[in-house]
Each structure stands twice: as structure tokens, then as C-alpha cells.
Design an enzyme around this catalytic site. Sequence first.
Site, mmCIF file in Angstrom:
data_model
loop_
_atom_site.group_PDB
_atom_site.id
_atom_site.type_symbol
_atom_site.label_atom_id
_atom_site.label_comp_id
_atom_site.label_asym_id
_atom_site.label_seq_id
_atom_site.Cartn_x
_atom_site.Cartn_y
_atom_site.Cartn_z
ATOM 1 N N ILE A 115 0.885 -1.165 0.000
ATOM 2 C CA ILE A 115 0.000 0.000 0.000
ATOM 3 C C ILE A 115 0.925 1.217 0.000
ATOM 4 O O ILE A 115 1.773 1.368 0.876
ATOM 5 C CB ILE A 115 -0.985 -0.016 1.198
ATOM 6 N N ALA A 116 0.807 2.038 -1.021
ATOM 7 C CA ALA A 116 1.758 3.141 -1.156
ATOM 8 C C ALA A 116 1.104 4.346 -1.823
ATOM 9 O O ALA A 116 0.386 4.214 -2.816
ATOM 10 C CB ALA A 116 2.964 2.697 -1.987
ATOM 11 N N GLU A 149 2.366 -7.588 6.996
ATOM 12 C CA GLU A 149 3.620 -7.323 7.715
ATOM 13 C C GLU A 149 3.984 -5.864 7.499
ATOM 14 O O GLU A 149 3.774 -5.330 6.401
ATOM 15 C CB GLU A 149 4.771 -8.188 7.177
ATOM 16 N N TYR A 161 -3.122 1.264 10.197
ATOM 17 C CA TYR A 161 -3.670 -0.089 10.360
ATOM 18 C C TYR A 161 -4.437 -0.220 11.690
ATOM 19 O O TYR A 161 -5.489 -0.854 11.737
ATOM 20 C CB TYR A 161 -2.544 -1.130 10.292
HETATM 21 C C1 LIG Z 1 1.395 4.527 4.807
HETATM 22 C C2 LIG Z 1 0.836 5.466 3.748
HETATM 23 C C3 LIG Z 1 0.199 4.627 2.626
HETATM 24 C C4 LIG Z 1 -0.248 6.362 4.404
HETATM 25 O O1 LIG Z 1 -0.824 7.143 3.376
HETATM 26 P P1 LIG Z 1 -1.399 8.641 3.636
HETATM 27 O O2 LIG Z 1 -2.201 8.982 2.440
HETATM 28 O O3 LIG Z 1 -0.330 9.563 4.033
HETATM 29 O O4 LIG Z 1 -2.327 8.376 4.915
HETATM 30 P P2 LIG Z 1 -3.711 9.110 5.242
HETATM 31 O O5 LIG Z 1 -3.597 10.553 4.991
HETATM 32 O O6 LIG Z 1 -4.800 8.371 4.572
HETATM 33 O O7 LIG Z 1 -3.804 8.879 6.825
HETATM 34 C C5 LIG Z 1 -4.496 7.762 7.339
HETATM 35 C C6 LIG Z 1 -3.987 7.452 8.724
HETATM 36 O O8 LIG Z 1 -2.588 7.135 8.671
HETATM 37 C C7 LIG Z 1 -1.946 7.629 9.846
HETATM 38 N N1 LIG Z 1 -1.006 8.671 9.471
HETATM 39 C C8 LIG Z 1 -0.930 9.345 8.300
HETATM 40 N N2 LIG Z 1 0.110 10.209 8.327
HETATM 41 C C9 LIG Z 1 0.691 10.069 9.546
HETATM 42 C C10 LIG Z 1 1.819 10.659 10.171
HETATM 43 N N3 LIG Z 1 2.551 11.590 9.538
HETATM 44 N N4 LIG Z 1 2.145 10.253 11.413
HETATM 45 C C11 LIG Z 1 1.430 9.305 12.061
HETATM 46 N N5 LIG Z 1 0.332 8.713 11.513
HETATM 47 C C12 LIG Z 1 -0.021 9.081 10.277
HETATM 48 C C13 LIG Z 1 -3.061 8.176 10.721
HETATM 49 O O9 LIG Z 1 -3.562 7.128 11.499
HETATM 50 C C14 LIG Z 1 -4.083 8.595 9.685
HETATM 51 O O10 LIG Z 1 -5.380 8.644 10.216
HETATM 52 P P3 LIG Z 1 -5.989 10.081 10.647
HETATM 53 O O11 LIG Z 1 -6.118 10.878 9.373
HETATM 54 O O12 LIG Z 1 -7.302 9.749 11.270
HETATM 55 O O13 LIG Z 1 -4.977 10.684 11.602
HETATM 56 C C15 LIG Z 1 1.944 6.406 3.174
HETATM 57 O O14 LIG Z 1 2.588 7.045 4.256
HETATM 58 C C16 LIG Z 1 2.981 5.694 2.310
HETATM 59 O O15 LIG Z 1 2.813 5.514 1.106
HETATM 60 N N6 LIG Z 1 4.123 5.320 2.940
HETATM 61 C C17 LIG Z 1 5.224 4.654 2.208
HETATM 62 C C18 LIG Z 1 4.900 3.225 1.885
HETATM 63 C C19 LIG Z 1 4.592 2.409 3.136
HETATM 64 O O16 LIG Z 1 5.283 2.542 4.151
HETATM 65 N N7 LIG Z 1 3.558 1.565 3.046
HETATM 66 C C20 LIG Z 1 3.174 0.675 4.125
HETATM 67 C C21 LIG Z 1 3.848 -0.622 3.924
HETATM 68 S S1 LIG Z 1 3.380 -1.805 5.172
#
Ligand SMILES: CC(C)(COP(=O)(O)OP(=O)(O)OC[C@H]1O[C@@H](n2cnc3c(N)ncnc32)[C@H](O)[C@@H]1OP(=O)(O)O)[C@@H](O)C(=O)NCCC(=O)NCCS
Length: 228
Positions: A115-116, A149, A161
Site C-alpha cells: 500500500i503506497a 507485515e 492499520y
Molecule cells: C502509509 C501510507 C500509505 C499512508 O498514506 P497517507 O495517504 O499519508 O495516509 P492518510 O492521509 O490516509 O492517513 C491515514 C492514517 O494514517 C496515519 N497517518 C498518516 N500520516 C501520519 C503521520 N505523519 N504520522 C502518524 N500517523 C499518520 C493516521 O492514522 C491517519 O489517520 P488520521 O487521518 O485519522 O490521523 C503512506 O505514508 C505511504 O505511502 N508510505 C510509504 C509506503 C509504506 O510505508 N507503506 C506501508 C507498507 S506496510
Amino acid sequence: MEREQRVRYRVDRMSMADLPRVVEIERLAYSAPWPPSAYRKELQENQYAHYIVVRDTWAPDARPTATPAEQQSRRHFALPFLAPRAGPPLNPSLASIVGFAGLWLMVDEAHITTIAMHPVFRGQGLGELLLCSLVGIAYEIHAHNVTLEVRVSNETAKSLYRKYGFAEVGIRRRYYSDNHEDAAIMTTDDISSPGYRDHYARLRDALLRRLAAQEAPSPAGGQPGAPA
Ligand SMILES: CC(C)(COP(=O)(O)OP(=O)(O)OC[C@H]1O[C@@H](n2cnc3c(N)ncnc32)[C@H](O)[C@@H]1OP(=O)(O)O)[C@@H](O)C(=O)NCCC(=O)NCCS
């Protein structure tokens, strides 16, 4: 007159044509990305794999390709529900893809493989949209629970998650080959239980409201949200 409400982000099944952009985002998101051949194999050979992309339908190069019929139909793809396979033609603009995700069905368990989000589009609820859509797929394919994981240091992903009811149930030592970091195993309860269904429905509704509230960029001289 009631203003037209258009949904900006749309979730589609990933297709082979999407792969160049998926690989580009993969490289931005992961320190040990999969090779492009892995995604080709997943889409062409793995019948248990389900991959999705999220598109920004307001991307400047995405708009000219949308027919009036598509513009109309987009309103009905109220995310995070997937656009049906028999829906309107997909927008061919690769640049409009801003994130992707996938899972495998393993016996009765949905195993999230990736998921990215593109870094520029993070923090707007779109990673959540991807996860919410994957759980929706898990329901469709009759999985009992959802597991994955995640690097123990990845607090952002773990927080996402946890929001969706995943709990840490174990550790895989030195799981990641690039730096030998441990993986936390995170798993939901039975997603068909009334408690989980209720939790999921509340999160999904709140997410839909949040995304629907996002205004479209104003076309030159036009009103935000006005038809293009
Ligand atoms: C993980 C990832 C997909 C989250 O995507 P995102 O679009 O930034 O996340 P969202 O804006 O939808 O946020 C959803 C939730 O994620 C968490 N979150 C998002 N940004 C965060 C931050 N900077 N710090 C802590 N929690 C955070 C929160 O729980 C948030 O919920 P909330 O809006 O109620 O606070 C993104 O950071 C990513 O692509 N990371 C790199 C790839 C990766 O690590 N994938 C997971 C592999 S297991």
C-alpha cells in the site's frame, strides 16, 4: 440550484497499462522496491491477487479525456467502492494515478502485500482510502480476516492499520532484506463480526464525507466545483 457534487478521487482495478506509474510510485515509497516484473506477474498470473490504484480525476492532464458521460458517472463511484469492471472506460492518464495497493487471498485470509501513496498526495486520507477499499475487497472475496507485515519502525503505517482494527500479533525477525529490520505482523479480528462491520462502516462513512468535502481546484475564472 444545487451545486454539482463531484468525487475527486476514484479507485480502479490496476491494469497492465498502469504499471509504469505504479513502479514510479513504488520507487518513491519503498527502500527495497519490487521489480516491475513482479507486478506484471501479479496481474497476469496470480489469480488470488487483487490490485487497485487511486486516481486523481482532477489532474490537469486527466480532465480532457473524460467524456460528459464519464463526468456524470463519476458521481456514482462514491469511493471507496470500486468502479465496476463494466463501467466507463478508464481514464488513460497515468499521471492521475497517485497511489496503489494490493492483497492476496490466502485460504480465508486477505494478506495485504503493498500500500503506497505518492509522497505529494500523502496526509489527505488517500492511504486510508486504499486500505478501506482493500478491506472492502476482503469482504467481497469472503475473507475472514485481513493481515499484513509492516516494518516495526513504520509508525505512520501502523497507525493507519490500528485505525482499521489491526493489532500486532507477532514479529518476523530480520524480515526485510535491505536492513534486516523486523516486521510486525498485524491482523484484524473476524471482519464479518458485527463489531468489526460496525467499526468499518463508521470509518468508511467518515472517510467518504472527508473526501467529498475536498474542493476541486478552481478552473481559470470558474467556481470551485463547477463542471469543467
Ligand atoms: C502509509 C501510507 C500509505 C499512508 O498514506 P497517507 O495517504 O499519508 O495516509 P492518510 O492521509 O490516509 O492517513 C491515514 C492514517 O494514517 C496515519 N497517518 C498518516 N500520516 C501520519 C503521520 N505523519 N504520522 C502518524 N500517523 C499518520 C493516521 O492514522 C491517519 O489517520 P488520521 O487521518 O485519522 O490521523 C503512506 O505514508 C505511504 O505511502 N508510505 C510509504 C509506503 C509504506 O510505508 N507503506 C506501508 C507498507 S506496510
